[in-house]
Design a protein around this motif. Sequence first.
Motif, short mmCIF file in Angstrom:
data_model
loop_
_atom_site.label_atom_id
_atom_site.label_comp_id
_atom_site.label_asym_id
_atom_site.label_seq_id
_atom_site.Cartn_x
_atom_site.Cartn_y
_atom_site.Cartn_z
N ASP A 106 8.80 45.19 -15.00
CA ASP A 106 10.16 44.87 -15.42
C ASP A 106 10.75 43.72 -14.60
N ALA A 107 10.48 43.71 -13.31
CA ALA A 107 11.06 42.69 -12.42
C ALA A 107 10.50 41.30 -12.67
N VAL A 108 9.19 41.19 -12.85
CA VAL A 108 8.59 39.86 -12.93
C VAL A 108 8.71 39.21 -14.30
N THR A 126 10.23 35.52 -10.23
CA THR A 126 8.94 35.17 -9.66
C THR A 126 8.61 35.97 -8.41
N ALA A 127 9.61 36.17 -7.56
CA ALA A 127 9.39 36.74 -6.23
C ALA A 127 9.95 38.15 -6.14
N VAL A 128 9.14 39.05 -5.60
CA VAL A 128 9.53 40.45 -5.51
C VAL A 128 9.16 40.99 -4.12
N LEU A 129 10.08 41.75 -3.54
CA LEU A 129 9.78 42.53 -2.34
C LEU A 129 9.68 43.99 -2.75
N LEU A 130 8.61 44.63 -2.34
CA LEU A 130 8.39 46.05 -2.63
C LEU A 130 8.89 46.83 -1.43
N GLU A 131 9.90 47.65 -1.62
CA GLU A 131 10.56 48.33 -0.51
C GLU A 131 9.56 49.06 0.39
N ASN A 132 9.68 48.77 1.68
CA ASN A 132 8.83 49.36 2.71
C ASN A 132 7.34 49.19 2.42
N HIS A 133 6.99 48.03 1.86
CA HIS A 133 5.59 47.82 1.50
C HIS A 133 5.14 46.38 1.69
N GLY A 134 5.64 45.45 0.89
CA GLY A 134 5.13 44.09 0.98
C GLY A 134 5.80 43.16 -0.02
#
Length: 135
Positions: free
Chosen positions: A69-71, A75-83
Amino acid sequence: RRFLSLTPSFLFSTTVVHAHPIFASAFSTAQPCALDSRLIAETYFILGEIINIPYFIMGSKKLADAVSDAVVHNTAVLLENHGALCAAKDLLHAFDGIDLMERLAQMTIFRRFIDNSHIMTEAQCKEIAAVFKLH
């Protein structure tokens, strides 16, 4: 994989790079997103708005759905507490997005020590969007 199977052919993103760069991953722990791509013109132009996705267990359908859904629009996504994750037209551009997100994270930390550091104005962002037909 899920994102790529759901991506309409008219979208430019056909490659996804997911990584755990140190500084960007540290920023993935901040909610809401503490990385503002408007810090410099290059990051705004290439990354657009950086989206934070809430924490979901690695490899889960919920995480895959949230990333998909986000992409579609970012383009750019931060995965909470992950990467971090970047979607782009090819591997080079997706990797460049990850690298640029990492540099933005570093700049965000350093700017805290610089008096009067500021993000670009709304007018400057609109000018970039108009000149390069981003929206």
